[in-house]
Design a protein around this motif. Structure first.
Motif, PDB file in Angstrom:
ATOM      1  N   SER A 127       0.857  -1.179   0.000  1.00  0.00           N
ATOM      2  CA  SER A 127       0.000   0.000   0.000  1.00  0.00           C
ATOM      3  C   SER A 127       0.898   1.235   0.000  1.00  0.00           C
ATOM      4  CB  SER A 127      -0.904  -0.012   1.239  1.00  0.00           C
ATOM      5  OG  SER A 127      -1.606   1.200   1.345  1.00  0.00           O
ATOM      6  N   THR A 152       0.413   5.305  -0.320  1.00  0.00           N
ATOM      7  CA  THR A 152      -0.609   6.342  -0.321  1.00  0.00           C
ATOM      8  C   THR A 152      -0.026   7.698   0.060  1.00  0.00           C
ATOM      9  OG1 THR A 152      -1.200   5.933   1.992  1.00  0.00           O
ATOM     10  CG2 THR A 152      -2.417   4.692   0.326  1.00  0.00           C
ATOM     11  N   LEU A 186      -1.752  -1.466  -3.991  1.00  0.00           N
ATOM     12  CA  LEU A 186      -2.607  -0.286  -4.055  1.00  0.00           C
ATOM     13  C   LEU A 186      -1.734   0.957  -4.100  1.00  0.00           C
ATOM     14  CD1 LEU A 186      -5.291   1.308  -3.830  1.00  0.00           C
ATOM     15  CD2 LEU A 186      -4.996   1.157  -1.331  1.00  0.00           C
ATOM     16  N   GLU A 191      -2.453   4.951  -4.229  1.00  0.00           N
ATOM     17  CA  GLU A 191      -3.566   5.881  -4.093  1.00  0.00           C
ATOM     18  C   GLU A 191      -3.068   7.240  -3.626  1.00  0.00           C
ATOM     19  OE1 GLU A 191      -8.092   5.685  -2.470  1.00  0.00           O
ATOM     20  OE2 GLU A 191      -6.585   4.706  -1.240  1.00  0.00           O
ATOM     21  N   ASP A 192      -3.546   8.287  -4.314  1.00  0.00           N
ATOM     22  CA  ASP A 192      -3.163   9.668  -4.008  1.00  0.00           C
ATOM     23  C   ASP A 192      -1.645   9.820  -4.061  1.00  0.00           C
ATOM     24  OD1 ASP A 192      -5.861  10.357  -3.616  1.00  0.00           O
ATOM     25  OD2 ASP A 192      -5.778   9.733  -1.520  1.00  0.00           O
ATOM     26  N   TYR A 246      -4.651   1.342  -9.176  1.00  0.00           N
ATOM     27  CA  TYR A 246      -4.161   2.720  -9.231  1.00  0.00           C
ATOM     28  C   TYR A 246      -5.359   3.638  -9.022  1.00  0.00           C
ATOM     29  CZ  TYR A 246       0.386   1.688 -11.475  1.00  0.00           C
ATOM     30  OH  TYR A 246       1.653   1.268 -11.763  1.00  0.00           O
ATOM     31  N   ARG A 247      -5.300   4.507  -8.006  1.00  0.00           N
ATOM     32  CA  ARG A 247      -6.340   5.508  -7.767  1.00  0.00           C
ATOM     33  C   ARG A 247      -5.675   6.857  -7.569  1.00  0.00           C
ATOM     34  NH1 ARG A 247      -8.924   2.218  -3.195  1.00  0.00           N
ATOM     35  NH2 ARG A 247     -10.001   0.604  -4.357  1.00  0.00           N
ATOM     36  N   ASN A 248      -6.029   7.804  -8.414  1.00  0.00           N
ATOM     37  CA  ASN A 248      -5.523   9.169  -8.311  1.00  0.00           C
ATOM     38  C   ASN A 248      -3.992   9.202  -8.297  1.00  0.00           C
ATOM     39  OD1 ASN A 248      -5.766  11.962  -8.167  1.00  0.00           O
ATOM     40  ND2 ASN A 248      -5.755  11.959  -5.936  1.00  0.00           N
ATOM     41  N   SER A 274      -7.871   3.956 -12.459  1.00  0.00           N
ATOM     42  CA  SER A 274      -8.886   5.001 -12.433  1.00  0.00           C
ATOM     43  C   SER A 274      -8.761   5.947 -13.616  1.00  0.00           C
ATOM     44  CB  SER A 274      -8.836   5.775 -11.113  1.00  0.00           C
ATOM     45  OG  SER A 274      -7.591   6.422 -10.952  1.00  0.00           O
TER      46      SER A 274
END
Length: 182
Positions: free
Chosen positions: A59, A61, A77, A79-80, A96-98, A123
Motif C-alpha cells: 500500500s 498512499t 494499491l 492511491e493519491d 491505481y487511484r488518483n 482510475s
C-alpha cells in the motif's frame, strides 16, 4: 520481534527483513527495502523509492515519489500518489487511484500493469494503458489514446475511452464505452 525506529524527516533508508512488515511514514529521501514475507505500508513519503516483498500486500498512499513497489504474492494499491511510480504483483490485484504527475494530469506515460493472478483496476490513464493479467478482471475507468487489455480468465470493462481498444479474454465478457469524436 518488533522494531520501531524514529528518524529525522529527511533521511535515506535501506531496509532488509527476512519476514516482517514495513510500516514507513512521513520520510523524505532515497527509500528502499526488501522483506521476504511481510506487507509494505508506505504513506506520506517523498523522494525515490524501491520496495519489494516476496509475500505480502503493498500500500503506497499520499506520497510524492518516483520508483517502484513490487510483491510476489499480494495486492498492490497506489492511491493519491504524485510522481513516476510503478506497482507490480505476481499474484494479486493491482489498483491505481488518483496517481498523477507533478503537473496534476496523469503520470505522463502509458500505464503498464501486469499481474500473474489478480484483478487490475486503473482510475485514469490519459496517455493510454497496457494491462494484462493471467487470472482476473480488468477495469479501466477512463483512458485516452488507447487501451490494450488482456486477461486469461476474467471480464474486461472500459468505462470511458477516447481512442482505440484491443481487448482479449479467454473466459469473460468485454464491455467498452467509446467517447469523443470517432
Amino acid at each position: 520481534l518488533r522494531f520501531e525506529v524514529n528518524v529525522p524527516r529527511k533521511f535515506n533508508l535501506d531496509l532488509d527483513s527476512k519476514g516482517g512488515d514495513f510500516v514507513i511514514s512521513n520520510v523524505e529521501g532515497d527509500l528502499a527495502g526488501t522483506t521476504m514475507g511481510g506487507a509494505l505500508e508506505l504513506t506520506q513519503l517523498k523522494g525515490k523509492i524501491s520496495f519489494h516483498t516476496m509475500g505480502g500486500k503493498v500500500s503506497l498512499t499520499k506520497s510524492e515519489v518516483d520508483g517502484d513497489v513490487r510483491t510476489n504474492g499480494g495486492k498492490v494499491l497506489l492511491e493519491d500518489v504524485v510522481g513516476n511510480v510503478n506497482g507490480h504483483s505476481m499474484g494479486g490485484d493491482v489498483v491505481y487511484r488518483n496517481v498523477t504527475d507533478r503537473a496534476g494530469s496523469g503520470t505522463g506515460k502509458v500505464e503498464k500493469i501486469s499481474s500473474m493472478g489478480g484483478e487490475i483496476s486503473v482510475s485514469d490513464a490519459p496517455h493510454g494503458a497496457d494491462v494484462s493479467t493471467m487470472g482476473g478482471d480488468i477495469d479501466v475507468r477512463s483512458a485516452a489514446e488507447f487501451v490494450k487489455a488482456k486477461t486469461m480468465g476474467g471480464d474486461i470493462t472500459i468505462d470511458k475511452i477516447d481512442g482505440w481498444v484491443r481487448a482479449e479474454t479467454m473466459g469473460g465478457d468485454v464491455k467498452v464505452t467509446m467517447v469523443g469524436n470517432p
